[in-house]
Motif scaffolding. Structure first.
Motif, PDB file in Angstrom:
ATOM      1  N   HIS A 200      30.683  38.910  34.576  1.00 56.44           N
ATOM      2  CA  HIS A 200      31.339  39.753  35.588  1.00 56.44           C
ATOM      3  C   HIS A 200      32.849  39.688  35.383  1.00 56.44           C
ATOM      4  O   HIS A 200      33.348  38.821  34.663  1.00 56.44           O
TER       5      HIS A 200
ATOM      6  N   THR B 241      32.347  45.428  35.141  1.00 53.93           N
ATOM      7  CA  THR B 241      31.596  45.107  33.928  1.00 53.93           C
ATOM      8  C   THR B 241      30.481  46.136  33.756  1.00 53.93           C
ATOM      9  O   THR B 241      29.823  46.509  34.730  1.00 53.93           O
TER      10      THR B 241
ATOM     11  N   HIS C 265      26.796  47.121  38.788  1.00 50.54           N
ATOM     12  CA  HIS C 265      27.451  45.948  39.376  1.00 50.54           C
ATOM     13  C   HIS C 265      27.963  46.278  40.782  1.00 50.54           C
ATOM     14  O   HIS C 265      27.858  45.471  41.702  1.00 50.54           O
TER      15      HIS C 265
ATOM     16  N   MET D 295      29.103  44.257  44.438  1.00 51.66           N
ATOM     17  CA  MET D 295      30.299  43.587  43.910  1.00 51.66           C
ATOM     18  C   MET D 295      31.582  44.321  44.285  1.00 51.66           C
ATOM     19  O   MET D 295      32.200  45.002  43.464  1.00 51.66           O
TER      20      MET D 295
HETATM   21 CU   LIG Z   1      29.731  42.223  37.986  1.00 51.23          CU
END
Ligand SMILES: [Cu+2]
Length: 504
Positions: free
Chosen positions: A130, A173, A179, A184
């Motif tokens: 990440h 990412t 993600h 996130m």
């Molecule tokens: Cu991530």
């Protein structure tokens, strides 16, 4: 440069004009006539002073305390990425990827001019690498390139907070969308050097859209659905990462005659939020988390990857419902939170009566129990008839009782009775079709004609329908019997029946 100078001069002229107007007006509370200047031109950009400070990070809905510092400092932020399974709704779990163990991630608060040393750790139990892109950073990728971190590793980079404002941060990412969809994102507030006006409460609320392979509230563990994400058709739209994160005993709280500031973010990945608080008017909004103030706003647009600061004063006690006013998201995908305001009634402003369960549906306090009972019942596996009746009774409230009434009597001429209904008794299995497809056209119940429309209850899943109908069949003098979730599942795949009128 020349252009921005001219614009700044224009802003000063406009601001002076506004203050002149408000002076002649009856209310002069609008003291915010200080000229608004772009963040990077106005600040305290000397070298960091004093010992480095460790930033206080908070989990939603909490916000770190105001800064009250008159010098730029070096601020150390330590953020850990944790991948973990958490509830997304009652009886439904999802594997979230988080900054700091929560969705949204930890709230970061710094002062304009601060030098921020950001440490990103990736928990050894993580499966994925990440990184972090903070929208409050000036520099390529907002930090993403400097923070790519494999599981069990850590990385760091330093930036100067040049612009004040409320900024989203998120993982960047690949696949970025996935993600972000897994939770996130979070907010970083860069306070102006002079701080922000004092308020009684500050809260952190962040919207996100989620994509699961199962339907809304389909029980059990739900994997991420890439197809739905690409089609931008979320299963859930949520405030603070799970349905009910901010309702019931987790509702936001205030008292009457207080000021509330909400830091509202939208992580997306896809949807734009029409953020609204039912029963309140925002006295002040800083749209898009920027510096310009807007007043007397009903609904403010929060872009994906954007934020807003909203403030209001509480006058009347009761439950205020935070929604995305793209309203199906609120009532059918979970984008609903509550601010509970306690205090004395003020009949001069509002005559009374709580927001009732009709508005809140199964998220109102008396009905919240229904959802969790159903979830527990599901977790227990196959239910006995009595357990089905108990679970169905809870769900009937807030789903069917709106029209058919809690006692099943209906409303004369409008909603037919379910109590002692001869129509129901004549063919109990037909009721499954009614729930799946709705009902319209003329029906005769207990010798009275109804010609109205019942919408499909297709938001209910198989076991919920089975439980409700088993409850109905065993209540109010109805003939008894049982509907199983297997019967509902079979009916769901069968073609819709002919219109009711044709059967009579
Ligand atoms: Cu991530």
């Amino acid at each position: 440069m020349k252009l921005s100078f001219t614009l700044t001069a224009l802003a000063v002229v406009l601001a002076l004009g506004t203050s002149a107007c408000s002076r002649s007006g009856a209310v002069s509370a609008d003291a915010a006539a200080t000229p608004v200047v772009a963040g990077s031109q106005h600040g305290d950009f000397g070298p960091p002073q004093g010992e480095p400070i460790h930033a206080v990070l908070t989990s939603p809905p909490n916000v770190p305390p105001p800064i009250h510092r008159d010098k730029p400092a070096k601020v150390i932020v330590e953020l850990e990425v944790v991948e973990k399974e958490m509830p997304i709704s009652e009886g439904v779990t999802y594997t979230f990827w988080t900054f700091g163990g929560t969705v949204p991630g930890s709230f970061i608060r710094v002062r304009q001019g601060d030098t921020v040393e950001l440490h990103l750790k990736n928990n050894p139990d993580s499966k994925m690498p990440h990184n972090i892109d903070l929208h409050g950073v000036t520099g390529p990728g907002g930090g993403a390139a400097s923070t790519f971190t494999a599981p069990g590793h850590a990385s760091q980079f330093t930036f100067k907070a040049l612009n004040q404002g409320l900024y989203v941060y998120h993982c960047a990412t690949a696949p970025v969308g996935m993600h972000v969809a897994n939770g996130m994102y979070g907010l970083i507030l860069v306070e102006p050097p002079e701080g922000m006006p004092k308020v009684d409460h500050e809260y952190y609320v962040m919207q996100g859209d989620f994509y699961t392979t199962g339907k809304y509230r389909e029980k059990g563990h739900q994997p991420f659905d890439m197809e739905k994400a690409i089609a931008e058709q979320p299963t859930y739209v949520l405030f603070n990462g799970h349905e009910g994160a901010l309702t019931g005993d987790k509702a936001l709280a205030a008292k009457t005659n207080e000021t509330v500031r909400l830091f509202v973010g939208n992580g997306g990945p896809n949807l734009v939020s029409s953020f609204h608080v039912i029963g309140e008017i925002f006295d002040t909004v800083r749209p898009e988390g920027g510096t310009v103030e807007q007043h007397n706003v009903q609904t403010t647009l929060v872009p994906a990857g954007g934020a807003a600061m909203v403030e209001f004063h509480t006058e009347v006690p009761g439950s205020y419902v935070l929604v995305d006013h793209s309203i199906f998201r609120a009532f059918n995908k979970g984008a609903l939170a509550i601010l509970k305001v306690d205090g004395a009634e003020n009949k001069a402003i509002y005559s009374g009566k709580e927001v009732d369960s009709v508005y809140l549906g199964d998220r109102s306090e008396p009905n919240l129990q229904a959802v969790s009972t159903a979830a527990k019942a599901h977790a227990a596996g196959t239910l006995t008839k009595d357990e089905q009746i108990a679970a169905g009774k809870q769900l009937f409230t807030g789903t069917c009782s709106v029209c058919h009434q809690a006692n099943g009597e209906g409303l004369p001429g409008v909603f037919p009775p379910l109590a002692k209904s001869d129509y129901l008794a004549a063919d109990p299995k037909r009721a499954v079709q009614i729930l799946l497809h709705g009902l319209n056209g003329k029906v005769t119940v207990n010798a009275k004609d109804y010609n109205s429309v019942m919408p499909p209850m297709s938001q209910l899943n198989d076991d919920e329908m089975a439980n409700i109908l088993t409850y109905v069949l065993n209540s109010w003098g109805n003939p008894g019997g049982q509907i199983t979730k297997e019967e509902v599942a079979a009916a769901r795949t069968a073609p819709a029946p002919a219109p009711a009128a044709a059967e009579h």
